[in-house]
Write an enzyme that holds these catalytic residues in place. Structure first.
Site, PDB file in Angstrom:
ATOM      1  N   GLU A   1      -4.853  -9.668   9.959  1.00  0.00           N
ATOM      2  CA  GLU A   1      -6.280  -9.891   9.771  1.00  0.00           C
ATOM      3  C   GLU A   1      -6.616 -11.172   8.989  1.00  0.00           C
ATOM      4  OE1 GLU A   1      -7.737  -6.383   7.855  1.00  0.00           O
ATOM      5  OE2 GLU A   1      -7.648  -5.175   9.678  1.00  0.00           O
TER       6      GLU A   1
ATOM      7  N   GLN B   1       0.802  -1.215   0.000  1.00  0.00           N
ATOM      8  CA  GLN B   1       0.000   0.000   0.000  1.00  0.00           C
ATOM      9  C   GLN B   1       0.841   1.275   0.000  1.00  0.00           C
ATOM     10  OE1 GLN B   1      -2.324  -1.932   3.431  1.00  0.00           O
ATOM     11  NE2 GLN B   1      -3.816  -0.531   2.555  1.00  0.00           N
TER      12      GLN B   1
ATOM     13  N   TYR C   1      -6.661   7.889   4.858  1.00  0.00           N
ATOM     14  CA  TYR C   1      -6.584   7.780   6.313  1.00  0.00           C
ATOM     15  C   TYR C   1      -5.340   8.461   6.885  1.00  0.00           C
ATOM     16  CZ  TYR C   1     -10.340   4.294   6.316  1.00  0.00           C
ATOM     17  OH  TYR C   1     -11.550   3.660   6.178  1.00  0.00           O
TER      18      TYR C   1
ATOM     19  N   GLU D   1      -5.528   2.142  -0.568  1.00  0.00           N
ATOM     20  CA  GLU D   1      -6.364   1.367   0.346  1.00  0.00           C
ATOM     21  C   GLU D   1      -6.856   0.105  -0.349  1.00  0.00           C
ATOM     22  OE1 GLU D   1      -6.888   1.710   3.494  1.00  0.00           O
ATOM     23  OE2 GLU D   1      -5.857   3.623   3.742  1.00  0.00           O
ATOM     24  N   TYR D   2      -6.780  -1.021   0.351  1.00  0.00           N
ATOM     25  CA  TYR D   2      -7.110  -2.301  -0.242  1.00  0.00           C
ATOM     26  C   TYR D   2      -8.549  -2.388  -0.745  1.00  0.00           C
ATOM     27  CZ  TYR D   2      -2.800  -4.813   0.989  1.00  0.00           C
ATOM     28  OH  TYR D   2      -1.505  -5.262   1.053  1.00  0.00           O
TER      29      TYR D   2
ATOM     30  N   TYR E   1     -11.967  -0.141  14.155  1.00  0.00           N
ATOM     31  CA  TYR E   1     -12.391   1.139  13.605  1.00  0.00           C
ATOM     32  C   TYR E   1     -13.767   1.594  14.096  1.00  0.00           C
ATOM     33  CZ  TYR E   1      -8.502   0.826  10.311  1.00  0.00           C
ATOM     34  OH  TYR E   1      -7.240   0.754   9.763  1.00  0.00           O
TER      35      TYR E   1
ATOM     36  N   GLU F   1      -4.145  -0.911  14.477  1.00  0.00           N
ATOM     37  CA  GLU F   1      -4.747   0.002  13.509  1.00  0.00           C
ATOM     38  C   GLU F   1      -5.979   0.632  14.122  1.00  0.00           C
ATOM     39  OE1 GLU F   1      -5.765  -1.296   9.582  1.00  0.00           O
ATOM     40  OE2 GLU F   1      -3.855  -2.323   9.265  1.00  0.00           O
TER      41      GLU F   1
ATOM     42  N   TRP G   1      -3.734   4.358  11.894  1.00  0.00           N
ATOM     43  CA  TRP G   1      -3.701   4.055  10.463  1.00  0.00           C
ATOM     44  C   TRP G   1      -4.245   5.275   9.728  1.00  0.00           C
ATOM     45  CZ3 TRP G   1      -1.537   0.437   7.520  1.00  0.00           C
ATOM     46  CH2 TRP G   1      -1.873   0.418   6.156  1.00  0.00           C
TER      47      TRP G   1
END
EC number: 3.2.1.21
Length: 512
Positions: A192, A46, A462, A453-454, A336, A404, A446
């Site tokens: 993750e 990224q 971000y 961003e994925y 988040y 994150e 993050w």
């Protein structure tokens, strides 16, 4: 059915955060323990760019994005150009008063063929970054794998779907421990596994983009959404355990150095107090969080998963169970926001992971159900505190790092007041958790700079520092959040007015 499932996938995967409530800062850096670290993070694919430079081979994400599967057909061929601008970013880290920095290693840059010969230029790049961090007193945290796998291993044996990856991942980790371990004491094996498996092997939203009808967000040419997510996580857990054993036996000297894993979490509130919604909320955490963590602490999957998924869920042998059990020195949380959850009847016929979980999500953006949505939850600082407390109660007070946490917004603005309010409130919730006895050891924003961003490519940012992706030189510009975080880490509150921000922006442009 397929449309509803697609919405559930988006609800689960998209981190589209909106509108945090203003927060009043009632704490300073000095209120946190001395051994607590504040940092920020990026990841190799990224951030780095340099996708075909100095011996790096293609990763699965290079192939995935070059096939035009991201919004706007975006790629990370250049991304934030961290491969060339890392020295400038190190200076920004010092200016921001970062205490720690979490980066990931590109397996494709270190071992281009997936196994075998090591790329000296790849080693040099990461050695230079690590040396720069250590020189400036910034603690180094390394993620071994953050979703970018050498494509050669996808081509050879389908990557995480094959047990053959265990030996290759162990050999790759051995190189990293050997080359960087003299300066790095904080290691995260895999990022993750829960989200990676769902996005990569169920919805097809993430590389390598495998899925089966009717469960994918697009029509996939290969995959099995009913089985592959469970196989991928199973192999990730076994790989984590193997690498942890290697680290503990060969590199973890006299208790120095720790190794853990990162899991995506969100706090789930029951939509109602009905028995079925309360059970659905517990089932949600079993499928999302305990799917990963329970085997690594207790040696097996949650019973509810075994009951629902049945033979599609791989089993641990007795030896494997002993290997995975106790293979965490700490829990890494990527967190988040929070969701409402309520029960959905278990469907008949072929099911995927989401159908197995049999719940509805209701969040700030998506509503997946038949009734009108009630007041919804987006940013929710209390949810982070509750999640920390829940994990500590479940897993025996293992240390926790928030690896994150952040707020997505338009790339265009440096006036990110919403992000400042978000960070203030979430950091405050961590302090509350600490005062209640939680064993939290660190917090990472993050992301340090804007990155690819994925899920959204360049559609959402971000970063504490804005990156102008339209400019080939990828200039950085401090956002208000960077200035606030820097001031906070100097152990003082900092309320930056608009004239200060404008001055900082002018200074940034003058330095470009």
């Amino acid at each position: 059915m397929a449309a509803a499932i697609a919405v559930v996938y988006l609800s689960l995967l998209l981190l589209l955060l909106h509108g945090a409530a203003p927060a009043v800062l009632g704490y300073t850096r000095g209120d946190f323990p001395e051994d607590f670290v504040f940092g920020s993070a990026t990841s190799s694919y990224q951030y780095e760019g340099g996708f075909d430079e100095d011996g790096r081979s293609p990763s699965n994400w290079d192939i995935f994005t070059h096939q035009g599967k991201m919004p706007g057909r975006s790629t990370a061929d250049v991304a934030a150009d961290g491969y060339h601008k890392y020295k400038d970013d190190l200076k920004l880290m010092v200016d921001t008063n970062l205490e720690a920095y979490r980066l990931s290693i590109s397996w494709s840059r270190i071992i281009p063929n997936g196994r075998g010969d090591v790329n000296p230029k790849g080693l040099q790049y990461y050695n230079d970054i690590i040396d720069g961090l250590v020189k400036n007193g910034i603690q180094v945290h390394i993620m071994l794998y953050q979703l970018d796998l050498p494509q050669v291993l996808e081509d050879e044996y389908d990557g995480w779907l094959s047990p053959r990856i265990l030996e290759d991942f162990k050999a790759y980790a051995d190189v990293c421990f050997k080359e960087f371990g003299d300066r790095v004491a904080h290691w995260i094996t895999i990022d993750e596994p829960n989200v990676a498996s769902i996005g990569s092997y169920d919805s097809g939203q993430l590389a390598p983009g495998r899925c089966s009808d009717p469960f994918g967000i697009r029509k996939c040419t290969v995959g099995n959404s009913s089985v592959e997510p469970y196989i991928a996580v199973h192999n990730m857990l076994l790989a984590h355990a193997s690498v942890t054993k290697l680290y503990r036996e060969k590199y973890q000297v006299a208790g120095k150095g720790i190794i853990g894993i990162s899991v995506y979490t969100f706090w789930a509130y029951p939509l109602t107090n009905s028995t079925v919604d309360l059970e659905a909320t517990k089932r949600c955490q079993d499928f999302i969080v305990h799917w990963v963590l329970r085997p690594l602490v207790f040696g097996d999957y949650p019973q509810v998963m075994k009951n629902i998924v049945g033979s599609r869920l791989p089993s641990f042998t007795k030896a494997q169970s002993e290997d995975v059990k106790g293979s965490l020195d700490f829990i890494g949380m990527n967190h988040y926001y929070s969701l409402y959850v309520n029960d959905r009847p278990l469907g008949k016929g072929t099911r995927d992971f989401v159908a197995d979980m049999s719940i509805y999500y209701r969040d700030l953006i998506f509503y997946c159900g038949a009734q009108a949505a009630p007041t919804s939850i987006g940013p929710d600082p209390q949810g982070l505190r509750l999640m920390v407390q829940y994990l500590q109660e479940t897993y025996g007070n293992l240390p926790i790092y928030i690896l994150e946490n952040g707020y997505g917004s338009s790339n265009d603005t440096v006036h990110d007041n919403d992000r400042v309010d978000y960070l203030k409130s979430y950091i405050g919730s961590i302090l509350t958790a600490l005062r209640n006895g939680a064993n939290v050891k660190g917090y990472f924003v993050w992301s340090f700079v804007d990155v690819f961003e994925y899920l959204t490519g360049y559609g959402q940012s971000y970063g504490l520092y804005r990156v102008d992706f339209a400019d080939e030189s990828r200039p950085r510009q401090a956002r208000l959040s960077a200035r606030w975080y820097s001031g906070f880490l100097k152990n003082r509150e900092l309320d930056v007015d608009q004239s200060e921000l404008a001055m900082a922006a002018a200074e940034s442009r003058a330095q470009q």
